[in-house]
Write a protein that holds these residues in place. Structure first.
Motif, PDB file in Angstrom:
ATOM      1  N   TYR A  96       0.828  -1.209   0.000  1.00  0.00           N
ATOM      2  CA  TYR A  96       0.000   0.000   0.000  1.00  0.00           C
ATOM      3  C   TYR A  96       0.862   1.258   0.000  1.00  0.00           C
ATOM      4  N   VAL A  97       1.845   1.303   0.866  1.00  0.00           N
ATOM      5  CA  VAL A  97       2.726   2.475   0.932  1.00  0.00           C
ATOM      6  C   VAL A  97       3.488   2.640  -0.376  1.00  0.00           C
ATOM      7  N   ALA A  98       3.934   1.531  -0.949  1.00  0.00           N
ATOM      8  CA  ALA A  98       4.647   1.612  -2.231  1.00  0.00           C
ATOM      9  C   ALA A  98       3.738   2.171  -3.319  1.00  0.00           C
ATOM     10  N   ALA A  99       2.482   1.722  -3.353  1.00  0.00           N
ATOM     11  CA  ALA A  99       1.550   2.210  -4.365  1.00  0.00           C
ATOM     12  C   ALA A  99       1.236   3.687  -4.160  1.00  0.00           C
ATOM     13  N   LEU A 100       1.076   4.100  -2.907  1.00  0.00           N
ATOM     14  CA  LEU A 100       0.749   5.500  -2.633  1.00  0.00           C
ATOM     15  C   LEU A 100       1.874   6.431  -3.077  1.00  0.00           C
ATOM     16  N   THR A 101       3.079   6.114  -2.702  1.00  0.00           N
ATOM     17  CA  THR A 101       4.203   6.995  -3.041  1.00  0.00           C
ATOM     18  C   THR A 101       4.537   6.947  -4.531  1.00  0.00           C
ATOM     19  N   ALA A 102       4.105   5.889  -5.216  1.00  0.00           N
ATOM     20  CA  ALA A 102       4.367   5.806  -6.665  1.00  0.00           C
ATOM     21  C   ALA A 102       3.276   6.481  -7.489  1.00  0.00           C
ATOM     22  N   THR A 103       2.113   6.738  -6.893  1.00  0.00           N
ATOM     23  CA  THR A 103       0.999   7.296  -7.657  1.00  0.00           C
ATOM     24  C   THR A 103       1.297   8.707  -8.142  1.00  0.00           C
ATOM     25  N   ALA A 104       1.934   9.508  -7.284  1.00  0.00           N
ATOM     26  CA  ALA A 104       2.348  10.850  -7.701  1.00  0.00           C
ATOM     27  C   ALA A 104       3.679  11.174  -7.054  1.00  0.00           C
ATOM     28  N   PRO A 105       4.764  10.599  -7.575  1.00  0.00           N
ATOM     29  CA  PRO A 105       6.077  10.845  -6.946  1.00  0.00           C
ATOM     30  C   PRO A 105       6.457  12.307  -7.057  1.00  0.00           C
ATOM     31  N   PRO A 106       7.187  12.825  -6.058  1.00  0.00           N
ATOM     32  CA  PRO A 106       7.585  14.235  -6.111  1.00  0.00           C
ATOM     33  C   PRO A 106       8.531  14.507  -7.259  1.00  0.00           C
ATOM     34  N   THR A 107       8.493  15.712  -7.773  1.00  0.00           N
ATOM     35  CA  THR A 107       9.399  16.102  -8.854  1.00  0.00           C
ATOM     36  C   THR A 107      10.735  16.551  -8.278  1.00  0.00           C
ATOM     37  N   GLY A 108      11.726  16.533  -9.107  1.00  0.00           N
ATOM     38  CA  GLY A 108      13.021  17.041  -8.685  1.00  0.00           C
ATOM     39  C   GLY A 108      13.877  16.038  -7.993  1.00  0.00           C
TER      40      GLY A 108
END
Length: 369
Positions: A357-369
């Motif tokens: 779940y955490v992996a999917a959440l952070t991959a859904t809109a990864p931060p830019t830069g």
């Protein structure tokens, strides 16, 4: 990564508050710097009947939690968003209802374009949608960078609402976030108790009316049924149905929120939990029953068949099908079956679910830069 979670936390009750808090803990355990922006007034009382808060926490609180959001304070929406935009690489909005859309649009206006944003949709659209719900949710989901849904069906709904935009849609199964005050179950009498339990908020999509009809048709006359939970529109209609079916003397209505400290005794008195849902996205109630050693009779709706192993730790039937549910109730009370299914129950291990779940959440809109 610095992450702001916007969602309910204690003193709000139920699975939504537990999920927000547990998600914050899980993210922090993985090295993220996390802040929770919770509510001091989440819904107008006219839209949410019953008490919204509890007096005793049902799990470990997250230390960095604020409660500055109120549905009636638009200036507060923007301030929370502004704070999140200055602090966070990622702002996550826990979405439970279209009623939250105006406040969340205010939060997003405060965030601006400095950080990435995700709508974590417990329901993309309500089980019983109103005329404006799709319009409201479309306005919100087209404004964020990513959407995380809890089932493929819900992800499909989200993709329809964001079609033509760059919004990314991901899917992750809702992980276990059970109350931490379960404790050891009271001593349970040996043998079959001849008692079934429905547990949870009672709303039309939960199919309690179907359960009453099936109970009248398929459960042995020695069996009782307890319906425990908050009744969204009162219990009068279901009580009248039980009387009309001739089972009112075998059905107990326990209206009101059941605190975590009372769950062990409630489940200890049941042979099985029955979840007769017409539709479902994700529910904790299978795992909650199994945590108390109780098998589950459920419909093949949403993720329920993923959690109930038919013939091993419960039985499955078709949704909105009185005859099939009656058949399942009758089969459950066949000689030796209730105890055999009880012996197959195993408590869920939450860690693999949370890792995914955490992996999917952070991959859904990864931060830019």
């Amino acid at each position: 990564m610095r992450i702001t979670l916007v969602g309910p936390a204690y003193p709000y009750k139920g699975g939504g508050a537990r999920h927000t808090t547990e998600l914050a803990h899980r993210l922090a355990e993985r090295g993220h710097e996390v802040v929770v922006e919770s509510w001091r007034a989440q819904y107008p009382s006219v839209l949410y009947p019953g008490r919204q808060t509890i007096d005793v926490p049902e799990g470990e609180l997250f230390p960095d939690t604020r409660d500055d959001l109120a549905w009636y304070r638009p200036d507060g929406w923007w301030r929370v968003g502004r704070r999140a935009g200055r602090f966070s690489d990622l702002t996550v909005l826990a979405v439970f209802s279209p009623v939250q859309v105006p406040p969340y649009l205010g939060v997003l206006a405060g965030v601006g374009r400095g950080g990435r944003t995700v709508a974590l949709c417990h329901n993309v659209l309500p089980h019983e949608p109103g005329p404006a719900d799709a319009t409201l949710m479309r306005a919100l989901l087209r404004r964020v960078d990513g959407v995380l849904a809890h089932s493929p069906d819900q992800a499909h709904l989200a993709r329809g609402l964001v079609q033509g935009t760059d919004t990314r849609v991901g899917t992750a199964e809702m992980p276990p976030h059970l109350p931490e005050t379960i404790g050891p179950a009271p001593t349970r009498p040996d043998g079959v108790l001849h008692h079934l339990l429905f547990f949870g908020i009672v709303r039309p999509y939960k199919g309690v009316d179907v359960l009453l009809r099936a109970f009248a048709q398929g459960a042995p006359p020695t069996v009782r049924l307890t319906i425990a939970g908050e009744f969204w529109s009162g219990s009068a209609e279901l009580r009248s149905l039980a009387a009309a079916l001739g089972v009112a003397d075998r059905v107990d209505f326990r209206a009101g929120y059941v605190p975590a400290t009372e769950l062990s005794a409630l489940f200890a008195g049941a042979d099985a939990v029955v979840l007769p849902y017409r539709s479902a996205t994700a529910t904790q109630n299978v795992w909650l029953a199994h945590a108390h050693g109780v098998p589950v009779i459920a419909t093949r709706a949403g993720t329920l068949p993923d959690h109930v192993r038919h013939g091993v730790d419960g039985l499955l039937c078709e949704p909105d099908d009185t005859a099939d549910l009656a058949r399942a109730l009758d089969a459950f009370y066949a000689e030796g079956e209730a105890l055999r299914l009880r012996g197959g129950v195993r408590r869920v291990d939450p860690d693999p679910y949370w890792d995914a779940y955490v992996a999917a959440l952070t991959a859904t809109a990864p931060p830019t830069g």
